[in-house]
Scaffold this motif. Sequence first.
Motif, PDB file in Angstrom:
ATOM      1  N   UNK A  79       0.807  -1.211   0.000  1.00 55.42           N
ATOM      2  CA  UNK A  79       0.000   0.000   0.000  1.00 55.42           C
ATOM      3  C   UNK A  79       0.841   1.262   0.000  1.00 55.42           C
ATOM      4  N   UNK A  80       1.938   1.245   0.739  1.00 51.29           N
ATOM      5  CA  UNK A  80       2.777   2.433   0.854  1.00 51.29           C
ATOM      6  C   UNK A  80       3.368   2.842  -0.486  1.00 51.29           C
ATOM      7  N   UNK A  81       3.917   1.899  -1.231  1.00 50.86           N
ATOM      8  CA  UNK A  81       4.534   2.253  -2.509  1.00 50.86           C
ATOM      9  C   UNK A  81       3.477   2.586  -3.556  1.00 50.86           C
ATOM     10  N   UNK A  82       2.292   1.977  -3.431  1.00 52.13           N
ATOM     11  CA  UNK A  82       1.192   2.304  -4.339  1.00 52.13           C
ATOM     12  C   UNK A  82       0.756   3.757  -4.156  1.00 52.13           C
ATOM     13  N   UNK A  83       0.598   4.187  -2.916  1.00 53.91           N
ATOM     14  CA  UNK A  83       0.180   5.574  -2.646  1.00 53.91           C
ATOM     15  C   UNK A  83       1.200   6.564  -3.183  1.00 53.91           C
ATOM     16  N   UNK A  84       2.483   6.212  -3.100  1.00 60.58           N
ATOM     17  CA  UNK A  84       3.511   7.119  -3.616  1.00 60.58           C
ATOM     18  C   UNK A  84       3.399   7.284  -5.132  1.00 60.58           C
ATOM     19  N   UNK A  85       3.058   6.219  -5.827  1.00 60.67           N
ATOM     20  CA  UNK A  85       2.883   6.336  -7.286  1.00 60.67           C
ATOM     21  C   UNK A  85       1.702   7.243  -7.611  1.00 60.67           C
TER      22      UNK A  85
END
Length: 502
Positions: free
Chosen positions: A346-352
């Motif tokens: 979830x964390x890396x998805x939100x950054x994208x």
Amino acid sequence: MKLNPEQVTLDQLRQLCAGAEGSLDDTSMQRVADSAASVERIVAGGETVYGVNTGFGLLANTRIPDDRLAELQTNLILSHSAGLGDPLPRHVSRLMILLKLLGLGRGFSGVRPVVIEALQALVEKDAIPVIPSQGSVGASGDLAPLAHMSAALMGQGSIDVAGEVMPAAAALQKLGLDPLQLGPKEGLALINGTQTSTAIALDALFAGERVFAAAIAAGALSVDALKGSVKPFDPRVSKLRGQPGQIRVAKALRDLLDGSEIVASHATGCPKVQDPYSFRCQPQVMGAGLDLLANAARTLTIEAGAVTDNPIVFPDEDCAISGGNFHAQPVAFAADTIAMALCEVGSISERRTAVLIDPKMSGLPPFLVENSGLNSGLMIPQVTAAALVSENKSLAFPASVDSIPTSAGQEDHVSMAPIAARKAGTIARNAAGVVAVELIAAAQGVDFHAPLKTSPKLQEVLSSVRKLSPGFTSDRYWADDMAALQFAVLAGEIGAGEDFLG
């Protein structure tokens, strides 16, 4: 399907969690009968055996007369039915019963075949005990939740019959089932064990693998929306590091982006040197998460067919050994690693998503909408994603590192496995919401590159997104789109077209 507890597979567990029928095979039932006969011989021989003819926990040194052994087991179930909180999801409680059947079916627990038949009847008649979700510390077994399961067999508590909750006694009568009368060792065999923790953790794992597959698809679509580079996914790069998850994720991203007109349009002459980490480091981050999920899957598959009650009966020798297989530390560690992996998904998805809505980073219109200012576009969906990520970070702190003594100090180290597993499930649902927002953003970004098309595989992903969240040129009510896509992600309706855990 016929189940052999000695040969449990992850796919079988996945099917059982999804509602498939399952019952023990004939060989298992014979093992059950043999172990029950062994308990009868042990009792007849007068040997003092913990839980068979003694009290429990700190009362283990208290010998119980033979004529009160049935009362002992009944009292055990009633006294341990002390859970609180919302009921476990119905499908999780059902899976818990099936896992208990697997553990007892190994033939080292000393229960009679009638106990197996009583549990099996609940599953076959779609009669699922209502089991509070709180009350277990994951050691000495999942005592409270398994006691609630067992109490239902005796006509105590509540049972959900095909969606209708009613008192257990009334439910058994309606179904034509007699309340179970427990024999020596049987109450302890039913409530000792890690089946509650394992069932909740498996449910989180299966939700997590669907979220993971959707996140890979979303990440690939975001690369195209950004006009990002596919060079970081070159197999030569990942081969040099050698991490198996990274290699698999890099290949999945290459396959998804293969044939993209958008990629081809900037293959030469592109002024960008490097993409942000959340785009080019997907194999490294997501691959590490995949390795954690795969290791958790191995642990939980082993646990599903394990003998985790106490004492363990060895029929060939007519002996019983008190051990500690009920301690759920392996499940706790597995659940916590699932939680950590999905937190990072979830964390890396939100950054994208954050990159795509920022015109300085993406080169796309602010918040992915024309006439920004008049329109806010995806400003607040990204805020929601950030909120979910922050919540997941708090939840991801491992429960397995905590312990609190129980049972007057007899159980002085506990695993907290059910707490870890419940947190993992919440993180999976939150991560699905984060990925849902990215899918909306990535689809919108790709649409801005028309008439260029994304790859054939990603066009299928794009089509799935657009069925639930149409493209937009002005502001609209977002919550329904986001909820629909979150549900689709959790249901496995949007993904990379690959089974990552096998």
